[in-house]
Motif scaffolding. Structure first.
Motif, PDB file in Angstrom:
ATOM      1  N   MET A 118       0.863  -1.140  -0.086  1.00 30.92           N
ATOM      2  CA  MET A 118      -0.016  -0.076   0.041  1.00 30.92           C
ATOM      3  C   MET A 118       0.872   1.219   0.105  1.00 30.92           C
ATOM      4  SD  MET A 118      -3.024   0.932   0.134  1.00 30.92           S
ATOM      5  CE  MET A 118      -4.020   2.430   0.470  1.00 30.92           C
ATOM      6  N   ARG A 119       1.880   1.225   0.629  1.00 35.48           N
ATOM      7  CA  ARG A 119       2.793   2.240   0.769  1.00 35.48           C
ATOM      8  C   ARG A 119       3.448   2.415  -0.372  1.00 35.48           C
ATOM      9  NH1 ARG A 119       8.036   3.314   1.275  1.00 35.48           N
ATOM     10  NH2 ARG A 119       8.559   5.172   2.415  1.00 35.48           N
ATOM     11  N   LYS A 120       3.850   1.618  -1.058  1.00 33.95           N
ATOM     12  CA  LYS A 120       4.599   1.815  -2.506  1.00 33.95           C
ATOM     13  C   LYS A 120       3.456   2.374  -3.333  1.00 33.95           C
ATOM     14  CE  LYS A 120       8.103  -1.575  -1.948  1.00 33.95           C
ATOM     15  NZ  LYS A 120       9.088  -2.461  -2.586  1.00 33.95           N
ATOM     16  N   LEU A 121       2.303   1.911  -3.429  1.00 39.12           N
ATOM     17  CA  LEU A 121       1.361   2.488  -4.365  1.00 39.12           C
ATOM     18  C   LEU A 121       1.277   3.871  -4.191  1.00 39.12           C
ATOM     19  CD1 LEU A 121      -0.877   2.116  -6.614  1.00 39.12           C
ATOM     20  CD2 LEU A 121      -2.174   1.596  -4.862  1.00 39.12           C
ATOM     21  N   LEU A 122       1.039   4.200  -2.724  1.00 39.33           N
ATOM     22  CA  LEU A 122       0.969   5.546  -2.363  1.00 39.33           C
ATOM     23  C   LEU A 122       2.102   6.629  -2.840  1.00 39.33           C
ATOM     24  CD1 LEU A 122      -0.730   5.392   0.978  1.00 39.33           C
ATOM     25  CD2 LEU A 122      -1.851   6.467  -0.987  1.00 39.33           C
ATOM     26  N   LEU A 123       3.339   5.926  -2.617  1.00 36.28           N
ATOM     27  CA  LEU A 123       4.476   6.577  -2.928  1.00 36.28           C
ATOM     28  C   LEU A 123       4.583   6.826  -4.405  1.00 36.28           C
ATOM     29  CD1 LEU A 123       6.903   7.810  -1.548  1.00 36.28           C
ATOM     30  CD2 LEU A 123       8.107   5.579  -1.978  1.00 36.28           C
ATOM     31  N   VAL A 124       4.252   5.931  -5.298  1.00 35.75           N
ATOM     32  CA  VAL A 124       4.093   6.160  -6.812  1.00 35.75           C
ATOM     33  C   VAL A 124       3.022   6.977  -7.119  1.00 35.75           C
ATOM     34  CG1 VAL A 124       3.489   5.006  -9.009  1.00 35.75           C
ATOM     35  CG2 VAL A 124       5.036   3.763  -7.251  1.00 35.75           C
ATOM     36  N   LEU A 125       2.050   6.997  -6.731  1.00 33.57           N
ATOM     37  CA  LEU A 125       1.008   7.945  -6.938  1.00 33.57           C
ATOM     38  C   LEU A 125       1.632   9.449  -6.530  1.00 33.57           C
ATOM     39  CD1 LEU A 125      -2.338   6.309  -6.046  1.00 33.57           C
ATOM     40  CD2 LEU A 125      -1.504   7.072  -8.066  1.00 33.57           C
ATOM     41  N   THR A 126       2.184   9.544  -5.500  1.00 30.98           N
ATOM     42  CA  THR A 126       2.815  10.714  -4.842  1.00 30.98           C
ATOM     43  C   THR A 126       3.640  11.440  -5.846  1.00 30.98           C
ATOM     44  OG1 THR A 126       2.233  10.177  -2.683  1.00 30.98           O
ATOM     45  CG2 THR A 126       3.733  12.134  -2.931  1.00 30.98           C
ATOM     46  N   ILE A 127       4.552  10.344  -6.331  1.00 24.56           N
ATOM     47  CA  ILE A 127       5.561  11.025  -7.327  1.00 24.56           C
ATOM     48  C   ILE A 127       4.949  11.469  -8.684  1.00 24.56           C
ATOM     49  CG2 ILE A 127       7.737  10.088  -9.028  1.00 24.56           C
ATOM     50  CD1 ILE A 127       8.347   8.241  -6.577  1.00 24.56           C
ATOM     51  N   VAL A 128       3.999  11.001  -9.116  1.00 23.48           N
ATOM     52  CA  VAL A 128       3.141  11.098 -10.393  1.00 23.48           C
ATOM     53  C   VAL A 128       2.580  12.663 -10.016  1.00 23.48           C
ATOM     54  CG1 VAL A 128       1.270  10.556 -11.771  1.00 23.48           C
ATOM     55  CG2 VAL A 128       2.986   8.628 -11.319  1.00 23.48           C
ATOM     56  N   PHE A 129       1.977  12.583  -9.020  1.00 31.29           N
ATOM     57  CA  PHE A 129       1.147  13.796  -8.875  1.00 31.29           C
ATOM     58  C   PHE A 129       2.227  14.933  -8.418  1.00 31.29           C
ATOM     59  CE2 PHE A 129      -2.661  11.417  -8.986  1.00 31.29           C
ATOM     60  CZ  PHE A 129      -3.482  12.218  -9.666  1.00 31.29           C
ATOM     61  N   THR A 130       3.338  14.957  -8.086  1.00 34.98           N
ATOM     62  CA  THR A 130       4.033  15.920  -7.558  1.00 34.98           C
ATOM     63  C   THR A 130       4.932  16.318  -9.040  1.00 34.98           C
ATOM     64  OG1 THR A 130       4.717  15.027  -5.528  1.00 34.98           O
ATOM     65  CG2 THR A 130       6.514  16.326  -6.463  1.00 34.98           C
ATOM     66  N   VAL A 131       5.248  15.422  -9.800  1.00 29.98           N
ATOM     67  CA  VAL A 131       5.763  15.728 -11.212  1.00 29.98           C
ATOM     68  C   VAL A 131       4.799  16.613 -11.982  1.00 29.98           C
ATOM     69  CG1 VAL A 131       6.721  14.570 -13.484  1.00 29.98           C
ATOM     70  CG2 VAL A 131       7.349  13.712 -11.308  1.00 29.98           C
ATOM     71  N   LEU A 132       3.352  16.124 -11.941  1.00 32.10           N
ATOM     72  CA  LEU A 132       2.352  16.987 -12.770  1.00 32.10           C
ATOM     73  C   LEU A 132       2.401  18.359 -11.951  1.00 32.10           C
ATOM     74  CD1 LEU A 132      -0.499  14.274 -12.971  1.00 32.10           C
ATOM     75  CD2 LEU A 132       0.778  15.594 -14.843  1.00 32.10           C
ATOM     76  N   ALA A 133       2.512  18.250 -10.624  1.00 30.83           N
ATOM     77  CA  ALA A 133       2.522  19.445  -9.964  1.00 30.83           C
ATOM     78  C   ALA A 133       3.553  20.668 -10.278  1.00 30.83           C
ATOM     79  CB  ALA A 133       2.545  19.530  -8.256  1.00 30.83           C
ATOM     80  N   ILE A 134       4.704  20.109 -10.622  1.00 29.17           N
ATOM     81  CA  ILE A 134       5.735  20.806 -11.218  1.00 29.17           C
ATOM     82  C   ILE A 134       5.515  21.245 -12.456  1.00 29.17           C
ATOM     83  CG2 ILE A 134       8.344  20.621 -11.524  1.00 29.17           C
ATOM     84  CD1 ILE A 134       8.767  18.631  -9.289  1.00 29.17           C
ATOM     85  N   LEU A 135       5.142  20.340 -13.428  1.00 25.37           N
ATOM     86  CA  LEU A 135       4.726  20.848 -14.718  1.00 25.37           C
ATOM     87  C   LEU A 135       3.706  21.779 -14.782  1.00 25.37           C
ATOM     88  CD1 LEU A 135       4.916  17.328 -16.472  1.00 25.37           C
ATOM     89  CD2 LEU A 135       6.604  19.189 -16.633  1.00 25.37           C
ATOM     90  N   PHE A 136       2.559  21.700 -14.163  1.00 23.85           N
ATOM     91  CA  PHE A 136       1.509  22.640 -14.184  1.00 23.85           C
ATOM     92  C   PHE A 136       2.057  23.884 -13.570  1.00 23.85           C
ATOM     93  CE2 PHE A 136      -0.891  19.424 -15.914  1.00 23.85           C
ATOM     94  CZ  PHE A 136      -2.393  19.629 -15.574  1.00 23.85           C
ATOM     95  N   SER A 137       2.734  24.066 -12.530  1.00 28.10           N
ATOM     96  CA  SER A 137       3.169  25.181 -11.941  1.00 28.10           C
ATOM     97  C   SER A 137       4.204  25.982 -12.913  1.00 28.10           C
ATOM     98  CB  SER A 137       3.889  25.120 -10.692  1.00 28.10           C
ATOM     99  OG  SER A 137       5.017  24.265 -10.594  1.00 28.10           O
TER     100      SER A 137
END
Length: 108
Positions: free
Chosen positions: A1-20
């Motif tokens: 569960m933690r690894k899935l959350l970590l992968v999702l967090t990484i994906v959305f953090t990268v999207l956050a960087i791109l969108f900003s």
């Protein structure tokens, strides 16, 4: 569960960087908010020695949020009238009229 959350967090953090970085204005807060929420959940699910990477991702997301907020507040989108372009447009119309008149005179 933690690894899935970590992968999702990484994906959305990268999207956050791109969108900003892109001129998305307040739309960038959507992936930033999801990244912050996922970072907090991942931080809660992590053990003591595994909390370093989620903290880094949370910090990056918060920095992106501050950056987008700063862009939204301090950068104003203003449309200026380009006077030289308008002048060129008028001159081009006048030249086209003169050419048409010359062609008309040549045809007569």
């Amino acid at each position: 569960m933690r690894k899935l959350l970590l992968v999702l967090t990484i994906v959305f953090t990268v999207l956050a960087i791109l969108f900003s970085a892109l001129p998305m204005d307040t739309l960038a807060f959507l992936p930033i908010g999801v990244a912050i929420a996922l970072s907090l959940v991942t931080l809660l699910k992590s053990e003591g020695n595994q909390k370093k990477f989620p903290k880094i991702l949370l910090t990056i997301s918060v920095i992106c949020s501050v950056f987008v907020l700063g862009k939204t507040i301090f950068i104003k989108d203003e449309v200026e009238v380009d006077k030289t372009f308008e002048q060129q447009k008028i001159e081009t119309k006048q030249e086209a009229k003169k050419e048409l008149e010359e062609l008309e005179n040549d045809l007569e």
